[in-house]
Design a protein around this motif. Structure first.
Motif, PDB file in Angstrom:
ATOM      1  N   TYR A  60     -42.652 -25.998  12.788  1.00 19.61           N
ATOM      2  CA  TYR A  60     -41.948 -26.949  13.654  1.00 19.61           C
ATOM      3  C   TYR A  60     -40.618 -26.410  14.156  1.00 19.61           C
ATOM      4  O   TYR A  60     -40.201 -26.734  15.272  1.00 19.61           O
ATOM      5  N   GLU A  61     -39.948 -25.578  13.373  1.00 16.93           N
ATOM      6  CA  GLU A  61     -38.745 -24.918  13.879  1.00 16.93           C
ATOM      7  C   GLU A  61     -39.130 -23.932  14.981  1.00 16.93           C
ATOM      8  O   GLU A  61     -38.467 -23.847  16.018  1.00 16.93           O
ATOM      9  N   MET A  62     -40.206 -23.176  14.761  1.00 17.92           N
ATOM     10  CA  MET A  62     -40.684 -22.238  15.765  1.00 17.92           C
ATOM     11  C   MET A  62     -41.100 -22.982  17.029  1.00 17.92           C
ATOM     12  O   MET A  62     -40.757 -22.579  18.142  1.00 17.92           O
ATOM     13  N   LEU A  63     -41.812 -24.076  16.871  1.00 15.42           N
ATOM     14  CA  LEU A  63     -42.250 -24.883  18.016  1.00 15.42           C
ATOM     15  C   LEU A  63     -41.055 -25.368  18.828  1.00 15.42           C
ATOM     16  O   LEU A  63     -41.083 -25.333  20.060  1.00 15.42           O
ATOM     17  N   TYR A  64     -40.014 -25.813  18.160  1.00 20.14           N
ATOM     18  CA  TYR A  64     -38.821 -26.296  18.854  1.00 20.14           C
ATOM     19  C   TYR A  64     -38.246 -25.209  19.762  1.00 20.14           C
ATOM     20  O   TYR A  64     -37.941 -25.463  20.936  1.00 20.14           O
ATOM     21  N   ILE A  65     -38.119 -23.996  19.247  1.00 22.79           N
ATOM     22  CA  ILE A  65     -37.556 -22.901  20.041  1.00 22.79           C
ATOM     23  C   ILE A  65     -38.520 -22.520  21.166  1.00 22.79           C
ATOM     24  O   ILE A  65     -38.097 -22.295  22.309  1.00 22.79           O
ATOM     25  N   ILE A  66     -39.806 -22.464  20.881  1.00 25.45           N
ATOM     26  CA  ILE A  66     -40.787 -22.125  21.910  1.00 25.45           C
ATOM     27  C   ILE A  66     -40.763 -23.168  23.023  1.00 25.45           C
ATOM     28  O   ILE A  66     -40.845 -22.828  24.215  1.00 25.45           O
ATOM     29  N   ARG A  68     -38.165 -24.963  23.934  1.00 25.86           N
ATOM     30  CA  ARG A  68     -36.932 -24.738  24.705  1.00 25.86           C
ATOM     31  C   ARG A  68     -37.146 -23.578  25.677  1.00 25.86           C
ATOM     32  O   ARG A  68     -36.704 -23.616  26.826  1.00 25.86           O
ATOM     33  N   ILE A  69     -37.809 -22.515  25.207  1.00 28.24           N
ATOM     34  CA  ILE A  69     -38.086 -21.357  26.058  1.00 28.24           C
ATOM     35  C   ILE A  69     -38.989 -21.779  27.217  1.00 28.24           C
ATOM     36  O   ILE A  69     -38.697 -21.496  28.375  1.00 28.24           O
ATOM     37  N   SER A  70     -40.065 -22.470  26.908  1.00 28.24           N
ATOM     38  CA  SER A  70     -41.029 -22.877  27.921  1.00 28.24           C
ATOM     39  C   SER A  70     -40.400 -23.765  28.984  1.00 28.24           C
ATOM     40  O   SER A  70     -40.676 -23.613  30.178  1.00 28.24           O
ATOM     41  N   ALA A  91     -55.248 -27.927  10.607  1.00 30.74           N
ATOM     42  CA  ALA A  91     -53.804 -27.871  10.866  1.00 30.74           C
ATOM     43  C   ALA A  91     -53.492 -26.812  11.916  1.00 30.74           C
ATOM     44  O   ALA A  91     -52.677 -27.039  12.811  1.00 30.74           O
ATOM     45  N   LEU A  92     -54.151 -25.659  11.822  1.00 28.56           N
ATOM     46  CA  LEU A  92     -53.942 -24.594  12.808  1.00 28.56           C
ATOM     47  C   LEU A  92     -54.297 -25.080  14.207  1.00 28.56           C
ATOM     48  O   LEU A  92     -53.540 -24.866  15.156  1.00 28.56           O
ATOM     49  N   ASN A  93     -55.434 -25.745  14.345  1.00 22.16           N
ATOM     50  CA  ASN A  93     -55.832 -26.259  15.654  1.00 22.16           C
ATOM     51  C   ASN A  93     -54.837 -27.291  16.171  1.00 22.16           C
ATOM     52  O   ASN A  93     -54.547 -27.348  17.371  1.00 22.16           O
ATOM     53  N   ASP A  94     -54.286 -28.092  15.276  1.00 19.08           N
ATOM     54  CA  ASP A  94     -53.255 -29.052  15.663  1.00 19.08           C
ATOM     55  C   ASP A  94     -52.005 -28.315  16.158  1.00 19.08           C
ATOM     56  O   ASP A  94     -51.398 -28.712  17.158  1.00 19.08           O
ATOM     57  N   TYR A  95     -51.620 -27.255  15.475  1.00 19.41           N
ATOM     58  CA  TYR A  95     -50.469 -26.454  15.911  1.00 19.41           C
ATOM     59  C   TYR A  95     -50.703 -25.882  17.308  1.00 19.41           C
ATOM     60  O   TYR A  95     -49.813 -25.912  18.160  1.00 19.41           O
ATOM     61  N   ILE A  96     -51.913 -25.370  17.543  1.00 18.77           N
ATOM     62  CA  ILE A  96     -52.221 -24.796  18.850  1.00 18.77           C
ATOM     63  C   ILE A  96     -52.134 -25.868  19.921  1.00 18.77           C
ATOM     64  O   ILE A  96     -51.584 -25.639  21.005  1.00 18.77           O
ATOM     65  N   GLU A  97     -52.643 -27.045  19.633  1.00 19.79           N
ATOM     66  CA  GLU A  97     -52.567 -28.150  20.596  1.00 19.79           C
ATOM     67  C   GLU A  97     -51.114 -28.487  20.924  1.00 19.79           C
ATOM     68  O   GLU A  97     -50.773 -28.735  22.083  1.00 19.79           O
ATOM     69  N   LYS A  98     -50.258 -28.472  19.921  1.00 25.17           N
ATOM     70  CA  LYS A  98     -48.832 -28.741  20.151  1.00 25.17           C
ATOM     71  C   LYS A  98     -48.214 -27.656  21.045  1.00 25.17           C
ATOM     72  O   LYS A  98     -47.387 -27.948  21.914  1.00 25.17           O
ATOM     73  N   LEU A  99     -48.623 -26.413  20.845  1.00 25.00           N
ATOM     74  CA  LEU A  99     -48.129 -25.323  21.698  1.00 25.00           C
ATOM     75  C   LEU A  99     -48.605 -25.493  23.131  1.00 25.00           C
ATOM     76  O   LEU A  99     -47.827 -25.310  24.074  1.00 25.00           O
ATOM     77  N   VAL A 100     -49.856 -25.852  23.304  1.00 23.33           N
ATOM     78  CA  VAL A 100     -50.395 -26.106  24.646  1.00 23.33           C
ATOM     79  C   VAL A 100     -49.604 -27.238  25.298  1.00 23.33           C
ATOM     80  O   VAL A 100     -49.241 -27.159  26.483  1.00 23.33           O
ATOM     81  N   ASP A 101     -49.306 -28.279  24.547  1.00 25.17           N
ATOM     82  CA  ASP A 101     -48.574 -29.432  25.079  1.00 25.17           C
ATOM     83  C   ASP A 101     -47.184 -29.072  25.581  1.00 25.17           C
ATOM     84  O   ASP A 101     -46.650 -29.752  26.471  1.00 25.17           O
TER      85      ASP A 101
END
Length: 142
Positions: A60-66, A68-70, A91-101
């Motif tokens: 979730y920390e990584m997602l936050y920065i990604i 902001r970058i996006s 959980a991995l698939n959920d993480y990927i979905e969050k990245l796509v979002d």
């Protein structure tokens, strides 16, 4: 810009050069320099936040920065997500979905882990299973 645009950039007559970025400022600099895509650097992001590389930062920390970058650039964004931050495929698939979002169009899934301060390759079947699960999940969502 989309996944299809990113795929097309990989099938040109000349190499796709992707700038490594770790924050919004470096993403904007890559855009100004004329890059077509950026890749997030998990090592640089972890270090920027005071962590050692090797999944010591939370997803979730990584997602936050990604995110902001996006949101800071019109460039295509591919995310380095270390080894996926989990062995649990759901959980991995959920993480990927969050990245796509948040606008990510590609991922880099590493084939190794840090264990007791040492890098080592994961079992190739583990990585293969993760990749297959991600692909199947994304295809099922259209």
């Amino acid at each position: 810009m989309s996944v299809q645009n990113f795929r097309e950039l990989h099938n040109q007559d000349y190499p796709l050069v992707i700038a490594n970025v770790w924050d919004a400022i470096s993403a904007k600099a890559a855009e100004k320099a004329g890059f077509l895509a950026v890749g997030t650097s998990s090592h640089a992001i972890a270090n920027m936040l005071g962590y050692e590389d090797g999944q010591n930062i939370s997803f979730y920390e990584m997602l936050y920065i990604i995110e902001r970058i996006s949101k800071s650039t019109s460039l295509l964004v591919s995310a380095d997500i270390e080894s996926g931050f989990t062995e649990d495929l759901e959980a991995l698939n959920d993480y990927i979905e969050k990245l796509v979002d948040v606008g990510v169009v590609g991922i880099n899934l590493e084939d190794g882990n840090t264990d007791e301060e040492k890098r080592k390759l994961s079992n190739q079947l583990v990585l293969e299973t993760k990749i297959k699960s991600i692909k199947d999940d994304l295809k099922s969502k259209g």
